[in-house]
Enzyme design. Structure first.
Site, mmCIF file in Angstrom:
data_model
loop_
_atom_site.group_PDB
_atom_site.id
_atom_site.type_symbol
_atom_site.label_atom_id
_atom_site.label_comp_id
_atom_site.label_asym_id
_atom_site.label_seq_id
_atom_site.Cartn_x
_atom_site.Cartn_y
_atom_site.Cartn_z
ATOM 1 N N TYR A 121 52.330 39.506 33.288
ATOM 2 C CA TYR A 121 53.261 39.883 34.426
ATOM 3 C C TYR A 121 54.954 39.514 33.511
ATOM 4 O O TYR A 121 55.678 39.445 34.013
ATOM 5 C CB TYR A 121 53.049 38.794 35.779
ATOM 6 C CG TYR A 121 52.685 38.911 37.132
ATOM 7 C CD1 TYR A 121 51.178 40.004 36.360
ATOM 8 C CD2 TYR A 121 52.557 38.949 38.164
ATOM 9 C CE1 TYR A 121 50.492 40.014 37.005
ATOM 10 C CE2 TYR A 121 51.724 39.532 38.907
ATOM 11 C CZ TYR A 121 51.088 40.025 38.870
ATOM 12 O OH TYR A 121 49.863 39.966 39.494
ATOM 13 N N LYS A 161 38.118 35.857 31.325
ATOM 14 C CA LYS A 161 37.401 36.777 31.056
ATOM 15 C C LYS A 161 37.428 37.129 29.193
ATOM 16 O O LYS A 161 37.237 37.756 28.949
ATOM 17 C CB LYS A 161 37.697 38.280 31.395
ATOM 18 C CG LYS A 161 36.815 39.495 31.367
ATOM 19 C CD LYS A 161 36.400 39.475 31.942
ATOM 20 C CE LYS A 161 35.322 40.582 32.134
ATOM 21 N NZ LYS A 161 33.948 40.713 32.799
ATOM 22 N N ASP A 176 34.935 37.826 37.002
ATOM 23 C CA ASP A 176 34.602 38.646 37.798
ATOM 24 C C ASP A 176 33.374 38.208 38.647
ATOM 25 O O ASP A 176 32.579 38.339 40.249
ATOM 26 C CB ASP A 176 33.937 40.087 37.688
ATOM 27 C CG ASP A 176 33.201 40.041 36.072
ATOM 28 O OD1 ASP A 176 33.132 38.985 35.569
ATOM 29 O OD2 ASP A 176 32.066 40.974 35.621
ATOM 30 N N ASP A 182 46.770 36.164 40.564
ATOM 31 C CA ASP A 182 47.555 36.052 42.026
ATOM 32 C C ASP A 182 46.806 36.805 43.554
ATOM 33 O O ASP A 182 46.574 36.612 44.231
ATOM 34 C CB ASP A 182 48.465 37.791 41.331
ATOM 35 C CG ASP A 182 49.234 37.547 42.884
ATOM 36 O OD1 ASP A 182 49.356 37.695 43.393
ATOM 37 O OD2 ASP A 182 50.765 38.749 42.592
#
Ligand code: NAI
Length: 335
Positions: free
Chosen positions: A123, A170, A203, A227
């Site tokens: 972001y 991740k 995931d 988010d």
């Protein structure tokens, strides 16, 4: 007497902000609400999205309650929300999601608080066009940014007697960026041996959250993942209408719901103000006004459980005003 900046915002913002102000005032707490506004509606009137008085008020009062702001398309800012979080270094975005009695969902014991790093990650707004067919976005993860959000999450877990903190990442693919975040989480975790750390790949985190969400108490993660996960968590407990949030920095804190300006229901007296009301509860706790915060929280819990006054998003027929009046009546009966 507290001085609090109130930014009603766009769409359903003014409706939920007025409701929240009335509910907080009903507790008898002395708050001088300094109302200033930002967003699309202000832009139409004065030609600027964030007038200087908004910054001046936030910087003076250090505490703000903010309604949602429509993200302007092509008017200078990528997003006013992202800009405010960056400008005031509001690095800790705290989003609790929990079940309420009477609001039926697939699960009945969800109670998780997501700590989302709020100032870096994807972001930061560094995107570029390489050529007509190739684009790039930069994901920035810093040691300082990662350590401080992880510390917030573990401190919260310790203070509230939570036994686990899940770190969503991740790092198996993004070995450098997410790898650094994970390394920082592990470093902070060493100071909290009584808290169990669950390292969960993002995931798998999504799958675990929709199949067994009650296993999560505190979750800490990077900006974009946080988010997305917090909207997912909102969906688990009854929707965006009931999920609050806080953006906390060293000196300044801005409290706001997770939801946006909901243009589809704006101005119709249909909005659920609970999310912003519970954001105000977080604000009162932050100010040390824990007994007033509890009174409001109890009034919300009881009103939702009774089911007589519930807004449409929760399957009821009550208007924003009817629901707000019911809360106020409950609060007055408690003080
Ligand atoms: P949204 O959260 O405004 O609406 C999504 C759906 O949830 C809509 O169907 C809406 O009616 C419903 N909903 C949301 N809040 C509700 C409430 N309190 N009571 C009852 N129903 C509610 O998301 P959307 O449509 O993607 O975004 C609209 C605008 O808001 C966009 O410009 C977006 O950028 C902005 N936004 C602003 C945020 C903020 O100021 N913090 C956060 C998220 C979006």
């Amino acid at each position: 007497m507290y001085n609090v900046t109130l930014i009603p915002g766009d769409g359903i913002g003014p409706e939920v902000a007025n409701a929240t102000r009335a509910v907080v005032d009903a507790t008898g707490i002395q708050i001088n609400w300094e109302e200033v506004n930002a967003g699309e509606a202000v832009y139409e009137k004065v030609g600027t999205l964030v007038p200087d008085e908004v910054y001046a008020s936030i910087e003076k009062n250090k505490i703000a309650l903010k309604g949602p702001i429509t993200t302007p398309i092509g008017k200078g800012f990528r997003s006013i929300n992202v800009m405010l979080r960056k400008k005031y270094d509001l690095y800790s975005n705290v989003r609790p999601s929990r079940n309420f009695k009477g609001i039926d969902t697939a699960f009945n014991n969800v109670n998780m608080t997501i700590f989302r790093e709020n100032t870096e990650g994807l972001y930061i707004g560094e995107e570029k066009v390489i050529d007509d067919n190739v684009t790039e976005a930069t994901k920035r993860i810093t040691r300082e940014g990662s350590l401080r959000i992880c510390k917030e999450a573990f401190e919260y877990a310790k203070k509230h007697g939570k036994k686990t903190v899940a770190v969503a990442h991740k790092a198996n693919i993004l070995k450098i960026t997410d790898g650094l975040f994970l390394e920082c989480a592990r470093e902070i975790a060493k100071d909290y041996p009584e808290i169990k750390v669950k390292e969960v790949i993002i995931d798998n985190m999504c799958m675990q959250m929709v199949s067994n969400p009650s296993q999560f108490e505190v979750v800490v993660t990077m900006n974009l993942y946080g988010d997305i996960l917090s909207d997912l968590a909102a969906g688990l407990v009854g929707g965006l209408g009931i999920v609050p949030g806080a953006n906390i920095g060293k000196d300044i804190a801005i409290f706001e719901a997770v939801h946006g300006s909901a243009p589809d229901i704006a101005g119709k007296n249909l909005a659920n103000p609970t999310a912003l009301i519970l954001s105000a509860v977080m604000m009162l706790n932050h100010l040390g006004e824990t007994s007033k915060a509890k009174i409001i929280e109890k009034a919300v819990e009881e009103t939702l459980a009774e089911g007589k006054f519930r807004t449409k998003d929760l399957g009821g027929n009550a208007t924003t005003k009817e629901y707000t009046d019911a809360l106020i009546a409950k609060i007055k009966a408690k003080i």
